[in-house]
Write a protein that holds these residues in place. Structure first.
Motif, PDB file in Angstrom:
ATOM      1  N   THR A   1       0.801  -1.230   0.000  1.00  0.00           N
ATOM      2  CA  THR A   1       0.000   0.000   0.000  1.00  0.00           C
ATOM      3  C   THR A   1       0.830   1.275   0.000  1.00  0.00           C
ATOM      4  OG1 THR A   1      -1.555  -1.251   1.306  1.00  0.00           O
ATOM      5  CG2 THR A   1      -1.969   1.099   1.100  1.00  0.00           C
TER       6      THR A   1
ATOM      7  N   ILE B   1       2.353   2.057  -3.191  1.00  0.00           N
ATOM      8  CA  ILE B   1       1.392   2.540  -4.193  1.00  0.00           C
ATOM      9  C   ILE B   1       1.031   3.991  -3.923  1.00  0.00           C
ATOM     10  CG2 ILE B   1      -0.961   2.248  -5.045  1.00  0.00           C
ATOM     11  CD1 ILE B   1      -0.635  -0.734  -4.626  1.00  0.00           C
ATOM     12  N   LEU B   2       0.847   4.344  -2.634  1.00  0.00           N
ATOM     13  CA  LEU B   2       0.511   5.731  -2.305  1.00  0.00           C
ATOM     14  C   LEU B   2       1.640   6.665  -2.741  1.00  0.00           C
ATOM     15  CD1 LEU B   2      -1.147   5.377   1.219  1.00  0.00           C
ATOM     16  CD2 LEU B   2      -2.234   5.495  -1.015  1.00  0.00           C
TER      17      LEU B   2
ATOM     18  N   VAL C   1       1.479   7.133  -6.387  1.00  0.00           N
ATOM     19  CA  VAL C   1       0.401   8.039  -6.787  1.00  0.00           C
ATOM     20  C   VAL C   1       0.835   9.494  -6.641  1.00  0.00           C
ATOM     21  CG1 VAL C   1      -1.853   8.882  -6.068  1.00  0.00           C
ATOM     22  CG2 VAL C   1      -1.499   6.477  -6.434  1.00  0.00           C
TER      23      VAL C   1
ATOM     24  N   LEU D   1       3.141  10.262  -9.409  1.00  0.00           N
ATOM     25  CA  LEU D   1       2.421  10.385 -10.684  1.00  0.00           C
ATOM     26  C   LEU D   1       1.655  11.703 -10.750  1.00  0.00           C
ATOM     27  CD1 LEU D   1       1.001   6.777 -11.195  1.00  0.00           C
ATOM     28  CD2 LEU D   1       2.802   7.889 -12.484  1.00  0.00           C
TER      29      LEU D   1
ATOM     30  N   PHE E   1       2.247  13.986 -13.808  1.00  0.00           N
ATOM     31  CA  PHE E   1       1.225  14.084 -14.855  1.00  0.00           C
ATOM     32  C   PHE E   1       0.140  15.112 -14.565  1.00  0.00           C
ATOM     33  CE2 PHE E   1       2.862   9.810 -15.603  1.00  0.00           C
ATOM     34  CZ  PHE E   1       3.121   9.901 -16.952  1.00  0.00           C
TER      35      PHE E   1
ATOM     36  N   PRO F   1      -0.897  20.098  -9.826  1.00  0.00           N
ATOM     37  CA  PRO F   1      -1.806  21.222  -9.614  1.00  0.00           C
ATOM     38  C   PRO F   1      -1.063  22.524  -9.319  1.00  0.00           C
ATOM     39  CG  PRO F   1      -1.684  19.887  -7.649  1.00  0.00           C
ATOM     40  CD  PRO F   1      -0.824  19.213  -8.665  1.00  0.00           C
TER      41      PRO F   1
ATOM     42  N   LEU G   1       0.446  10.908   3.594  1.00  0.00           N
ATOM     43  CA  LEU G   1      -0.348  11.167   2.394  1.00  0.00           C
ATOM     44  C   LEU G   1      -1.216  12.405   2.585  1.00  0.00           C
ATOM     45  CD1 LEU G   1      -1.297   9.986  -0.418  1.00  0.00           C
ATOM     46  CD2 LEU G   1      -3.205   9.046   0.841  1.00  0.00           C
TER      47      LEU G   1
ATOM     48  N   LEU H   1      -0.964  15.566   0.163  1.00  0.00           N
ATOM     49  CA  LEU H   1      -2.095  16.050  -0.642  1.00  0.00           C
ATOM     50  C   LEU H   1      -2.464  17.485  -0.264  1.00  0.00           C
ATOM     51  CD1 LEU H   1      -4.466  12.933  -0.789  1.00  0.00           C
ATOM     52  CD2 LEU H   1      -2.975  13.823  -2.559  1.00  0.00           C
TER      53      LEU H   1
ATOM     54  N   PHE I   1      -2.792  20.231  -3.023  1.00  0.00           N
ATOM     55  CA  PHE I   1      -4.122  20.682  -3.459  1.00  0.00           C
ATOM     56  C   PHE I   1      -4.740  21.762  -2.582  1.00  0.00           C
ATOM     57  CE2 PHE I   1      -3.732  16.457  -5.314  1.00  0.00           C
ATOM     58  CZ  PHE I   1      -4.018  16.766  -6.627  1.00  0.00           C
TER      59      PHE I   1
ATOM     60  N   GLY J   1     -10.351  20.275  -3.279  1.00  0.00           N
ATOM     61  CA  GLY J   1     -10.687  19.965  -4.669  1.00  0.00           C
ATOM     62  C   GLY J   1      -9.538  19.239  -5.341  1.00  0.00           C
ATOM     63  N   VAL J   2      -9.805  18.035  -5.779  1.00  0.00           N
ATOM     64  CA  VAL J   2      -8.747  17.274  -6.451  1.00  0.00           C
ATOM     65  C   VAL J   2      -8.936  17.473  -7.955  1.00  0.00           C
ATOM     66  CG1 VAL J   2      -7.612  15.048  -6.624  1.00  0.00           C
ATOM     67  CG2 VAL J   2      -8.823  15.650  -4.570  1.00  0.00           C
ATOM     68  N   GLU J   3      -8.458  18.605  -8.440  1.00  0.00           N
ATOM     69  CA  GLU J   3      -8.688  18.924  -9.846  1.00  0.00           C
ATOM     70  C   GLU J   3      -8.031  17.891 -10.734  1.00  0.00           C
ATOM     71  OE1 GLU J   3      -7.175  20.987  -7.757  1.00  0.00           O
ATOM     72  OE2 GLU J   3      -8.439  22.777  -7.521  1.00  0.00           O
TER      73      GLU J   3
ATOM     74  N   PHE K   1      -8.305  14.824 -11.262  1.00  0.00           N
ATOM     75  CA  PHE K   1      -8.641  13.447 -10.920  1.00  0.00           C
ATOM     76  C   PHE K   1      -9.929  13.381 -10.090  1.00  0.00           C
ATOM     77  CE2 PHE K   1      -3.948  13.246 -11.336  1.00  0.00           C
ATOM     78  CZ  PHE K   1      -3.921  12.432 -12.443  1.00  0.00           C
TER      79      PHE K   1
ATOM     80  N   GLY L   1      -7.431   6.870   0.341  1.00  0.00           N
ATOM     81  CA  GLY L   1      -6.120   6.773  -0.298  1.00  0.00           C
ATOM     82  C   GLY L   1      -5.997   5.534  -1.165  1.00  0.00           C
ATOM     83  N   ASN L   2      -6.461   4.408  -0.631  1.00  0.00           N
ATOM     84  CA  ASN L   2      -6.333   3.157  -1.382  1.00  0.00           C
ATOM     85  C   ASN L   2      -7.165   3.178  -2.650  1.00  0.00           C
ATOM     86  OD1 ASN L   2      -4.702   0.861  -0.175  1.00  0.00           O
ATOM     87  ND2 ASN L   2      -5.641   1.782   1.611  1.00  0.00           N
TER      88      ASN L   2
ATOM     89  N   ALA M   1      -6.009   5.884  -5.207  1.00  0.00           N
ATOM     90  CA  ALA M   1      -4.767   5.448  -5.847  1.00  0.00           C
ATOM     91  C   ALA M   1      -5.085   4.598  -7.065  1.00  0.00           C
ATOM     92  CB  ALA M   1      -3.919   4.658  -4.855  1.00  0.00           C
TER      93      ALA M   1
ATOM     94  N   ILE N   1      -6.557   6.829  -9.909  1.00  0.00           N
ATOM     95  CA  ILE N   1      -5.568   7.659 -10.606  1.00  0.00           C
ATOM     96  C   ILE N   1      -4.685   6.794 -11.496  1.00  0.00           C
ATOM     97  CG2 ILE N   1      -3.506   9.070 -10.234  1.00  0.00           C
ATOM     98  CD1 ILE N   1      -4.876  10.318  -7.867  1.00  0.00           C
ATOM     99  N   ILE N   2      -4.222   5.656 -10.958  1.00  0.00           N
ATOM    100  CA  ILE N   2      -3.324   4.809 -11.753  1.00  0.00           C
ATOM    101  C   ILE N   2      -4.058   4.272 -12.984  1.00  0.00           C
ATOM    102  CG2 ILE N   2      -2.041   2.642 -11.731  1.00  0.00           C
ATOM    103  CD1 ILE N   2      -1.208   3.300  -8.882  1.00  0.00           C
TER     104      ILE N   2
ATOM    105  N   LEU O   1      -4.466   7.065 -15.642  1.00  0.00           N
ATOM    106  CA  LEU O   1      -3.209   7.323 -16.356  1.00  0.00           C
ATOM    107  C   LEU O   1      -2.885   6.168 -17.300  1.00  0.00           C
ATOM    108  CD1 LEU O   1      -1.042   8.820 -13.500  1.00  0.00           C
ATOM    109  CD2 LEU O   1      -1.964  10.007 -15.484  1.00  0.00           C
TER     110      LEU O   1
ATOM    111  N   TYR P   1      -6.585  -6.271  -9.347  1.00  0.00           N
ATOM    112  CA  TYR P   1      -5.873  -5.913  -8.124  1.00  0.00           C
ATOM    113  C   TYR P   1      -6.527  -4.725  -7.438  1.00  0.00           C
ATOM    114  CZ  TYR P   1      -2.323  -4.521  -4.836  1.00  0.00           C
ATOM    115  OH  TYR P   1      -1.690  -4.174  -3.678  1.00  0.00           O
ATOM    116  N   PHE P   2      -6.683  -3.602  -8.155  1.00  0.00           N
ATOM    117  CA  PHE P   2      -7.118  -2.368  -7.501  1.00  0.00           C
ATOM    118  C   PHE P   2      -8.599  -2.390  -7.137  1.00  0.00           C
ATOM    119  CE2 PHE P   2      -3.307  -0.470  -9.509  1.00  0.00           C
ATOM    120  CZ  PHE P   2      -2.713  -0.060  -8.344  1.00  0.00           C
TER     121      PHE P   2
END
Lengths: 266, 233
Positions: free
Chosen positions: A79, A82-83, A86, A89, A93, A96, A168, A172, A176, B2-4, B6, B165-166, B169, B172-173, B176, B207-208
């Motif tokens: 986990t 992966i966090l 993210v 990424l 990509f 903000p 995390l 974030l 953001f 705001g998670v612009e 995503f 978060g999980n 994640a 988002i993955i 992309l 998986y996700f």
């Protein structure tokens, strides 16, 4: 030699670039920092795999159950990796920070800080991996108790994830909902606060490893005395809550630096 | 927050209130659960046949889980535990059908975790009395009071963000990955035929969406049971 002060010359050199280029390069550094977290799951899952091999060597009949518990535990240990991925990424990509109007230095520091914060993921990775290994070992010895052992292991691992989740949250927030960007103040203090908030979260490595150890021992204990599962789990959670303390200190300091920074008023 | 980029899309407005995908997908899940419940409880027989057997199995599992984790006398919590498990589980898995999971929105996960937090406090006070309950914050030594309070407040935050978060994640993955595969096939063929998008993401979806989704719904429910029963003892 116009200035002998190296730091001043460094900032002057930075100011020769465009703001956007600076923020993008800081994001690249931040993404790199974030991925350092990968050390943790690597070590932890390796331990779990080792315990899995050991369990199978001891009793071949338990192979299927041992492998199942090993994979389940290792997946949870993944986990924090992966966090971190993210956050990296997002920085690469979907950054903000690029579109925000604000002080370039503060935005740069926020990108780097968001990355540094994720380094905390190392701890949960190692700890949860240890728990996965111990769980696999226990199931290998007494496969009948699989469901009890797995339940204690998962609860312990979930708690061990906490400091990674705090990291995390801070990360974030900086990407953001960064409160520092709109603030008035000396820019070097704002910039250093963003970096400091990220650095503080690295403390999460400790609670992650420690709570993972507790989770592993809890799973092992349930494997020996399934009758006392409730008591074992409660003691484990109590100890984990105490082990969380320093991680909460770090979170408090990071939040103070971001939202109620006393250094700006001095 | 705001998670612009995503974040959930705004589907339509009621007056000036924006309604996001999170809300509409939650409606869909409510509809699915409602229809399933109506179908499952129709024509119940003393000797269960095929469909009723499955339903009874689900109820049995939830009852057993509650009893094992909260103790025999708290078995009345089973409906709440089951609701949490089914709602979060369905929310997480719905990504498989191309919808955006409601749990990939902080508003959903935090309201769920605040529900757990309020229940923990209320039932802690109810079973121990206000005095006995607040005394727990002074243990092991009174000096730790502020830390105990912060620790208690940190629980719902980590509970909500763990789920968020999980799931986010995964979202988002996957977003992309679909984008990358699309542009990859286009540069490979010079045509916009995204054939790689058909098979490659399947493993990651399993998986996700399926594995991590079901695991996280289980973990959320387990921690809720542990917190509530811990406060009551």
């Amino acid at each position: 030699m116009d200035s002998t002060n190296f730091i001043m010359r460094f900032f002057e050199w930075l100011m020769t670039f465009e703001p956007k280029a600076l923020i993008l390069s800081a994001s690249a550094i931040g993404a790199g920092f974030a991925m350092i977290a990968g050390i943790g799951p690597g070590i932890g899952q390796g331990y779990a795999a080792g315990k899995g091999a050991e369990a199978v060597s001891r009793n071949q009949k338990t192979q299927r159950k041992s492998i199942f518990v090993m994979l389940l535990g290792a997946a949870v240990a993944e986990t924090s990796g992966i966090l971190a991925l993210v956050v990296a990424l997002i920085l690469i990509f979907g950054n903000p920070l690029v579109d925000i109007e604000g002080n370039t230095l503060v935005l740069m520091a926020s990108a780097i800080g968001a990355g540094i914060s994720m380094i905390a993921g190392m701890g949960p990775g190692i700890g949860q991996g240890y728990a996965a290994g111990k769980g696999t070992e226990a199931v290998g010895k007494r496969p009948i108790l699989q469901s009890q052992i797995v339940r204690t292991m998962l609860v312990g691992q979930a708690v061990a994830q906490t400091s990674g989740i705090f990291a995390l949250v801070i990360s974030l927030l900086m990407l953001f909902g960064n409160p520092l960007i709109g603030l008035e103040g000396t820019e070097i203090i704002l910039m250093a606060s963003a970096l400091g908030a990220g650095l503080a979260m690295i403390a999460g490595i400790g609670p992650g490893i420690g709570q993972g150890y507790a989770a592993g021992k809890g799973a092992e204990a349930v494997g020996k005395r399934p009758k006392f599962q409730a008591q074992i789990t409660r003691t484990m959670l109590l100890g984990q809550a105490v082990a969380q303390t320093t991680g909460i200190y770090a979170l408090v300091i990071a939040l103070v630096l971001l939202f109620a920074n006393p250094l700006l008023r001095l | 927050m705001g998670v612009e980029g995503f974040g959930p899309r705004i589907v339509f407005h009621i007056g000036s209130i924006p309604v996001t995908e999170t809300v509409t997908v939650t409606w869909l899940i409510m509809l699915v659960v409602l229809i399933f419940s109506i179908l499952a409880t129709r024509n119940l027989k003393r000797e269960p046949k095929s469909f009723q057997l499955v339903v009874e199995q689900i109820v049995d599992v939830i009852n057993g889980m509650t009893k094992q984790n909260m103790g025999e006398r708290n078995s009345g919590w089973a409906p709440f535990v089951g609701t949490l498990l089914i709602f979060i589980g369905l929310s997480n898995v719905i990504g498989l059908f191309g919808f955006r999971p409601p749990t990939a929105d902080l508003n959903t996960t935090m309201s769920l975790s605040i529900t757990t937090f309020v229940l923990t406090q209320v039932f802690g006070v109810k079973s121990k009395g206000l005095g006995g309950y607040s005394k727990g914050f002074l243990e092991p030594i009174p000096f730790l009071l502020p830390l105990n309070i912060i620790g208690e407040l940190a629980n719902p935050i980590s509970l909500g963000f763990r789920l968020f978060g999980n799931i986010v994640a995964g979202v988002i993955i996957m977003t992309l990955l679909y984008g990358a595969l699309g542009s990859f096939t286009e540069s490979l063929l010079g045509l916009a035929v995204p054939f790689l998008q058909a098979g490659v993401p399947a493993v990651l979806h399993i998986y996700f969406d399926l594995f991590a989704g079901l695991l996280q719904s289980f973990i959320f429910t387990m921690l809720t049971m542990v917190f509530v029963s811990g406060a009551m003892e």
